[in-house]
Design an enzyme around this catalytic site. Structure first.
Site, PDB file in Angstrom:
ATOM      1  N   ASP A  64      56.947 -15.566  77.015  1.00  0.00           N
ATOM      2  CA  ASP A  64      56.611 -16.633  77.951  1.00  0.00           C
ATOM      3  C   ASP A  64      56.699 -16.033  79.349  1.00  0.00           C
ATOM      4  O   ASP A  64      57.789 -15.628  79.775  1.00  0.00           O
ATOM      5  CB  ASP A  64      57.609 -17.795  77.792  1.00  0.00           C
ATOM      6  CG  ASP A  64      57.266 -18.988  78.674  1.00  0.00           C
ATOM      7  OD1 ASP A  64      56.637 -18.800  79.733  1.00  0.00           O
ATOM      8  OD2 ASP A  64      57.627 -20.118  78.293  1.00  0.00           O
ATOM      9  N   TYR A 155      46.635 -28.893  90.034  1.00  0.00           N
ATOM     10  CA  TYR A 155      45.981 -27.730  89.413  1.00  0.00           C
ATOM     11  C   TYR A 155      45.163 -26.997  90.477  1.00  0.00           C
ATOM     12  O   TYR A 155      45.276 -25.774  90.639  1.00  0.00           O
ATOM     13  CB  TYR A 155      45.083 -28.187  88.255  1.00  0.00           C
ATOM     14  CG  TYR A 155      44.222 -27.085  87.699  1.00  0.00           C
ATOM     15  CD1 TYR A 155      44.787 -25.998  87.029  1.00  0.00           C
ATOM     16  CD2 TYR A 155      42.831 -27.109  87.854  1.00  0.00           C
ATOM     17  CE1 TYR A 155      43.995 -24.968  86.525  1.00  0.00           C
ATOM     18  CE2 TYR A 155      42.031 -26.089  87.353  1.00  0.00           C
ATOM     19  CZ  TYR A 155      42.617 -25.024  86.691  1.00  0.00           C
ATOM     20  OH  TYR A 155      41.831 -24.005  86.201  1.00  0.00           O
ATOM     21  N   LYS A 159      45.572 -23.021  92.023  1.00  0.00           N
ATOM     22  CA  LYS A 159      44.516 -21.997  92.032  1.00  0.00           C
ATOM     23  C   LYS A 159      44.167 -21.602  93.465  1.00  0.00           C
ATOM     24  O   LYS A 159      43.825 -20.452  93.753  1.00  0.00           O
ATOM     25  CB  LYS A 159      43.290 -22.497  91.265  1.00  0.00           C
ATOM     26  CG  LYS A 159      43.545 -22.686  89.769  1.00  0.00           C
ATOM     27  CD  LYS A 159      43.997 -21.400  89.085  1.00  0.00           C
ATOM     28  CE  LYS A 159      44.022 -21.509  87.577  1.00  0.00           C
ATOM     29  NZ  LYS A 159      44.459 -20.269  86.921  1.00  0.00           N
TER      30      LYS A 159
HETATM   31  N1  LIG Z   1      38.375 -22.971  80.456  1.00  0.00           N
HETATM   32  C1  LIG Z   1      38.001 -23.351  81.659  1.00  0.00           C
HETATM   33  O1  LIG Z   1      37.120 -24.217  81.800  1.00  0.00           O
HETATM   34  C2  LIG Z   1      38.620 -22.707  82.889  1.00  0.00           C
HETATM   35  C3  LIG Z   1      38.018 -22.938  84.123  1.00  0.00           C
HETATM   36  C4  LIG Z   1      38.562 -22.366  85.256  1.00  0.00           C
HETATM   37  C5  LIG Z   1      39.682 -21.562  85.161  1.00  0.00           C
HETATM   38  N2  LIG Z   1      40.256 -21.335  83.960  1.00  0.00           N
HETATM   39  C6  LIG Z   1      41.448 -20.473  83.913  1.00  0.00           C
HETATM   40  O2  LIG Z   1      41.235 -19.435  82.988  1.00  0.00           O
HETATM   41  C7  LIG Z   1      42.501 -18.957  82.521  1.00  0.00           C
HETATM   42  C8  LIG Z   1      42.455 -18.836  80.999  1.00  0.00           C
HETATM   43  O3  LIG Z   1      42.317 -20.129  80.435  1.00  0.00           O
HETATM   44  P1  LIG Z   1      41.408 -20.417  79.163  1.00  0.00           P
HETATM   45  O4  LIG Z   1      40.327 -21.325  79.609  1.00  0.00           O
HETATM   46  O5  LIG Z   1      41.046 -19.168  78.453  1.00  0.00           O
HETATM   47  O6  LIG Z   1      42.391 -21.359  78.311  1.00  0.00           O
HETATM   48  P2  LIG Z   1      43.319 -21.069  77.068  1.00  0.00           P
HETATM   49  O7  LIG Z   1      42.505 -20.685  75.893  1.00  0.00           O
HETATM   50  O8  LIG Z   1      44.215 -22.266  76.981  1.00  0.00           O
HETATM   51  O9  LIG Z   1      44.153 -19.780  77.525  1.00  0.00           O
HETATM   52  C9  LIG Z   1      45.331 -19.817  78.262  1.00  0.00           C
HETATM   53  C10 LIG Z   1      46.229 -18.743  77.673  1.00  0.00           C
HETATM   54  O10 LIG Z   1      47.431 -18.667  78.451  1.00  0.00           O
HETATM   55  C11 LIG Z   1      48.521 -18.514  77.558  1.00  0.00           C
HETATM   56  N3  LIG Z   1      49.708 -19.071  78.165  1.00  0.00           N
HETATM   57  C12 LIG Z   1      49.907 -20.359  78.561  1.00  0.00           C
HETATM   58  N4  LIG Z   1      51.145 -20.514  79.003  1.00  0.00           N
HETATM   59  C13 LIG Z   1      51.755 -19.300  78.882  1.00  0.00           C
HETATM   60  C14 LIG Z   1      53.057 -18.832  79.162  1.00  0.00           C
HETATM   61  N5  LIG Z   1      53.984 -19.640  79.669  1.00  0.00           N
HETATM   62  N6  LIG Z   1      53.349 -17.534  78.903  1.00  0.00           N
HETATM   63  C15 LIG Z   1      52.420 -16.709  78.391  1.00  0.00           C
HETATM   64  N7  LIG Z   1      51.161 -17.092  78.123  1.00  0.00           N
HETATM   65  C16 LIG Z   1      50.847 -18.377  78.353  1.00  0.00           C
HETATM   66  C17 LIG Z   1      48.125 -19.306  76.309  1.00  0.00           C
HETATM   67  O11 LIG Z   1      48.733 -18.771  75.136  1.00  0.00           O
HETATM   68  P3  LIG Z   1      50.096 -19.366  74.522  1.00  0.00           P
HETATM   69  O12 LIG Z   1      49.941 -20.854  74.516  1.00  0.00           O
HETATM   70  O13 LIG Z   1      50.175 -18.743  73.179  1.00  0.00           O
HETATM   71  O14 LIG Z   1      51.158 -18.875  75.443  1.00  0.00           O
HETATM   72  C18 LIG Z   1      46.630 -19.078  76.244  1.00  0.00           C
HETATM   73  O15 LIG Z   1      46.300 -17.981  75.411  1.00  0.00           O
HETATM   74  C19 LIG Z   1      43.553 -19.951  83.039  1.00  0.00           C
HETATM   75  O16 LIG Z   1      44.201 -19.396  84.169  1.00  0.00           O
HETATM   76  C20 LIG Z   1      42.717 -21.156  83.439  1.00  0.00           C
HETATM   77  O17 LIG Z   1      43.326 -21.922  84.470  1.00  0.00           O
HETATM   78  C21 LIG Z   1      39.749 -21.882  82.802  1.00  0.00           C
END
Ligand SMILES: NC(=O)c1ccc[n+]([C@@H]2O[C@H](COP(=O)([O-])OP(=O)(O)OC[C@H]3O[C@@H](n4cnc5c(N)ncnc54)[C@H](OP(=O)(O)O)[C@@H]3O)[C@@H](O)[C@H]2O)c1
Length: 254
Positions: A64, A155, A159
């Site tokens: 984590d 949020y 960012k």
């Molecule tokens: N998807 C979108 O539309 C979008 C748009 C703009 C920005 N983003 C950004 O892109 C990034 C990746 O997100 P994603 O869309 O790929 O979503 P996601 O699939 O939910 O990925 C987030 C990852 O972060 C890990 N994580 C969360 N809390 C954690 C912790 N405390 N310690 C270690 N790992 C942790 C999660 O794994 P575990 O739960 O196993 O820890 C998960 O693999 C994020 O920063 C998000 O804000 C996403």
């Protein structure tokens, strides 16, 4: 590994947080296919194991990133294993929908711990090694790092903070050859909305609404974003630092 992928990261070592799913997994795989050795970090062991199965160049560490001492543990794991560190991708993050009327202390603190404090401490722990390799940091922001988000102000604020850290660190470290940039994804098909607590029907509704709004007519897949994280991190881009590259199909123009 597809033979067509240029191996611009051969001999280089990267850490990718949030590598168990979505953008982080796609980034870990893309970097490994480009020749890097990658330490993928996240909490869920099974999810990380699936990422590791995608490429021999990926090792994983269940942790984590908000935990005490996590940043030092992550960085020393990569450095002890491969002897160097060239790239930190601060991708782990979460969204939270919370109107001002519903705002509470714990949600604000949790969001800032994950989206701002953890990437800061990871960058701090990585810095001595990045100085040695003239390495790079790529922070993963969001379109909402520089646009308002009604119902998701905190949020957006996390960012926005990450984008300011990006620019400030870039200026602070430019003379030492360490580059710091950010990639700001638009709506991307990942687990993020479910992780934010939205039930499946709401996820479908939000994604359909986003598809309507994105000028290119689709939401991104994780590989769309990973591709740009890799390009921004590419050592051949040595003159680019302090930039926030929005990858959102033109959403922020509309
Ligand atoms: N998807 C979108 O539309 C979008 C748009 C703009 C920005 N983003 C950004 O892109 C990034 C990746 O997100 P994603 O869309 O790929 O979503 P996601 O699939 O939910 O990925 C987030 C990852 O972060 C890990 N994580 C969360 N809390 C954690 C912790 N405390 N310690 C270690 N790992 C942790 C999660 O794994 P575990 O739960 O196993 O820890 C998960 O693999 C994020 O920063 C998000 O804000 C996403």
């Amino acid at each position: 590994m597809p033979s067509s992928v240029p191996r611009h990261f051969s001999g280089l070592v990267a850490i990718v947080t949030g590598a168990g799913s979505g953008i982080g997994r796609a980034t870990a795989v893309a970097l490994a296919e480009s020749g890097a050795r990658v330490l993928g970090v996240g909490r869920r062991q099974a999810a990380l194991a699936e990422t590791a199965r995608a490429h021999d160049g990926i090792a994983v560490l269940p942790v984590d990133v908000r935990a005490d001492g996590a940043a030092g543990r992550v960085v020393s794991t990569a450095v002890q294993r491969w002897g160097r560190l060239d790239l930190l991708v601060n991708n782990a993050g979460a969204a939270s929908l919370m109107s001002l009327a519903d705002t509470d202390h714990a949600t604000i603190t949790d969001l800032f711990d994950l989206n701002v404090t953890a990437p800061s401490l990871l960058a701090h722990a990585a810095l001595p090694h990045l100085r040695e390799t003239s390495g790079a940091i790529v922070n993963v922001s969001s379109t909402y790092g520089h646009r308002p988000l009604a119902g998701g102000a905190h949020y957006a604020a996390t960012k926005s903070a990450l984008e300011q850290l990006t620019r400030s660190w870039a200026l602070e470290l430019a003379a030492e050859g360490v580059r710091v940039n950010a990639v700001a994804p638009g709506p991307t098909e990942t687990e993020a909305l479910a992780a934010a607590g939205l039930p499946p029907e709401d996820v479908r509704r939000v994604r359909a609404a986003e598809r309507e709004r994105v000028p290119t007519g689709r939401v991104a897949v994780p590989e769309d974003i990973a591709d740009w994280i890799v390009r921004v991190a590419d050592p051949r881009g040595a003159f680019v630092t302090g930039q926030v590259l929005t990858v959102d199909g033109g959403l922020e123009l509309s």
